[in-house]
Design a protein around this motif. Structure first.
Motif, PDB file in Angstrom:
ATOM      1  N   ALA A 163       0.791  -1.239   0.000  1.00 28.07           N
ATOM      2  CA  ALA A 163       0.000   0.000   0.000  1.00 28.07           C
ATOM      3  C   ALA A 163       0.821   1.286   0.000  1.00 28.07           C
ATOM      4  CB  ALA A 163      -0.995  -0.016   1.160  1.00 28.07           C
ATOM      5  N   PRO A 164       1.822   1.441   0.867  1.00 29.83           N
ATOM      6  CA  PRO A 164       2.484   2.748   0.958  1.00 29.83           C
ATOM      7  C   PRO A 164       3.278   3.148  -0.282  1.00 29.83           C
ATOM      8  CG  PRO A 164       3.101   1.323   2.808  1.00 29.83           C
ATOM      9  CD  PRO A 164       2.386   0.484   1.823  1.00 29.83           C
ATOM     10  N   SER A 165       3.689   2.197  -1.113  1.00 33.21           N
ATOM     11  CA  SER A 165       4.538   2.555  -2.245  1.00 33.21           C
ATOM     12  C   SER A 165       3.694   2.935  -3.453  1.00 33.21           C
ATOM     13  CB  SER A 165       5.423   1.375  -2.627  1.00 33.21           C
ATOM     14  OG  SER A 165       4.656   0.411  -3.304  1.00 33.21           O
ATOM     15  N   ARG A 166       4.393   3.320  -4.541  1.00 34.05           N
ATOM     16  CA  ARG A 166       3.640   3.616  -5.757  1.00 34.05           C
ATOM     17  C   ARG A 166       3.757   2.454  -6.738  1.00 34.05           C
ATOM     18  NH1 ARG A 166       4.335   8.823  -9.693  1.00 34.05           N
ATOM     19  NH2 ARG A 166       6.012   7.531 -10.508  1.00 34.05           N
ATOM     20  N   SER A 167       4.351   1.364  -6.290  1.00 32.38           N
ATOM     21  CA  SER A 167       4.567   0.224  -7.183  1.00 32.38           C
ATOM     22  C   SER A 167       3.270  -0.279  -7.770  1.00 32.38           C
ATOM     23  CB  SER A 167       5.202  -0.929  -6.417  1.00 32.38           C
ATOM     24  OG  SER A 167       6.365  -0.500  -5.790  1.00 32.38           O
TER      25      SER A 167
END
Ligand SMILES: Nc1ncnc2c1ncn2[C@@H]1O[C@H](COP(=O)(O)OP(=O)(O)OP(=O)(O)O)[C@@H](O)[C@H]1O
Ligand SMILES: [Mg+2]
Length: 459
Positions: A163-167
């Motif tokens: 969730a926290p990344s933009r991957s």
């Protein structure tokens, strides 16, 4: 508006303040009028107000200070600044810092009322948006993913980590396993949650329409393009774009999508100006992704771009132990949404639900639960009330036979079936061995012997 809006006014000139208060109260607002700016600031810290109206020049505290303090409490609060004639420049300054409007003294009553009316409207829209946002978070948060099985816990861990990344995330799984639910959970657990979650079903639209749907178009780019239109990529700016049924994209669109994923930049249909977007892409498919690539339906390079983080969702039959809690969750949901009297499934009926194959996974389970609740008048839903294909053991048996391997190895196949039946009995019996043996019609010691033989540990 059913609830009256609360306006805070501050001005160090007491008489003037009184006039304003009367005017606003007559117009139907709830008014707090404070002449001492420090008291007013303290009030602001403690109370919920919809609009702030403040004089620009006051002893010790300026309109600018009020503005800053108010915005700290709630960034969207409209602050209306009253300035004396001649100090327009500082008014322009406060506008730059986010004041809603300024009004030069002396002003007419109508001028002030109009500006306050607009401010109240804006405040209301922001509050409604915030409520909606909270409702969405509540509805689609990770906590709404029901289940405690190992398989679903693995999914939740991945959602949490991704969730926290933009991957880019690729969610795979059979139809009805919760792909969209997981995509939303990723969005609402990320820092993008206050920005849009935009969903596009690549199957639902034909290729021509899909392109302008995704990228938007410039005015006049094709017959019928009477105005510029922003596409889903732009609508999702700052948020998450969910591309559902990704296996259905045409080759041409796959190339275009690849470019957006690489550069976060594209042009609207018929346009040449590049548009930059900050989006997180979550894609989903119920197809076998490797097969799509092998068959040339999904470009290798796009597959590589999409498949940064893959979250495979288990089918429902791989996590039967979640069925009772899913049933309970859907029962509660349907009952409360329809204000029905409370109802429940008999233990035996629940056992049938737990043992069924669920080709349509959770969506099918949800539909079955809902239709039973609606159609069965009494408080208990029994086996006879279940849809025939779930109730019909014979049919279950036949479909199981159809799924058998093609080898005609009798002993080996029978052992596999026996092991599968034992596992199912254990799940139905909530791992209580005596009960499982009873379901199977064998003694407990025979069951224990077979558990050892097949290496079944109880999970
Ligand atoms: N773990 C879960 N807990 C609670 N509800 C769930 C869960 N998984 C799925 N659901 C519900 O099941 C239904 C189907 O889920 P969803 O639409 O996300 O599936 P899907 O994988 O996108 O299906 P399809 O491939 O057919 O589009 C939805 O109503 C969803 O809310
Ligand atoms: Mg879906």
């Amino acid at each position: 508006m059913s609830e009256r809006s609360h306006v805070l006014i501050m001005d160090d000139e007491k008489n003037y303040l009184l006039v304003l208060q009367t005017l606003l109260e007559d117009a139907g607002y709830v008014v707090t009028a404070i002449s001492d700016p420090e008291t007013a600031l303290a009030f602001l810290d403690e109370s919920e107000v919809d609009v702030v109206v403040t004089d620009m020049k006051m002893p010790k505290v300026t309109g600018r200070d009020v503005l800053q303090r108010a915005k700290k409490k709630w960034i969207h609060i409209p602050v209306l600044i009253m300035t004396a004639f001649g100090s327009i420049e500082s008014a322009v300054e406060v506008m730059k810092h986010g004041a809603f409007d300024y009004i030069t003294k002396p002003f007419s009553n109508d001028e002030l009322l109009l500006s306050i009316h607009n401010a109240v409207e804006l405040s209301r829209v922001h509050r409604q948006y915030r409520l909606l946002q909270e409702a969405m978070e509540d509805r689609y948060g990770v906590h709404k993913i029901v289940g405690r099985s190992r398989a679903i816990r693995d999914v939740l861990v991945m959602v949490d980590r991704a969730a926290p990344s933009r991957s880019t995330v690729l969610i795979t799984g059979e139809s009805g396993t919760g792909k969209e639910l997981v995509a939303r959970a990723i969005h609402y657990s990320s820092h993008r949650k206050d920005k849009p979650f935009v969903s596009v079903n690549c199957m639902a639209l034909n290729a021509g329409v899909l392109e302008s749907e995704l990228f938007g178009h410039e005015k006049g780019s094709f017959t019928g393009a009477v105005a510029m239109r922003r596409g889903r990529f732009e609508q999702a700016d700052g948020g998450t774009l969910f591309l559902d049924e990704i296996g259905e994209l045409t080759q041409d669109l796959q190339v275009k999508l690849l470019r957006v994923l690489q550069e976060r930049r594209f042009e609207r249909v018929g346009g040449s100006e590049p548009v930059d977007v900050d989006i997180r892409v979550v894609a989903a498919t119920n197809k076998d992704i490797a097969e799509l690539v092998t068959n040339g339906l999904l470009r290798d390079d796009l597959h590589y771009r999409l498949n940064v983080v893959q979250i495979p969702l288990p089918s429902l039959r791989e996590r039967r132990e979640d069925i009772p809690s899913l049933v309970a969750w859907f029962v509660e949901k349907v009952i409360s949404e329809n204000s029905m009297p409370s109802k429940s499934f008999s233990t035996e009926a629940l056992n049938y639900l737990t043992g069924y194959e669920w080709p349509g996974n959770i969506r099918q389970l949800e539909n079955v639960v809902e239709s039973c609740l609606v159609l069965v008048p009494g408080p208990v839903i029994s086996v006879d009330d279940l849809p025939p294909d779930i109730r019909d053991e014979e049919a279950q048996f036949k479909s199981a036979v159809d799924l058998l391997p093609v080898q005609l190895d009798l002993a080996g196949t029978l052992e596999k079936i026996e092991a599968a039946l034992i596992r199912r009995a254990l799940v139905r019996a909530e791992l209580v061995q005596v009960k499982a043996a009873e379901y199977l019609g064998i003694s407990k010691s025979l069951l224990q012997y077979k558990l050892k033989k097949y290496g079944i540990t109880g999970h």
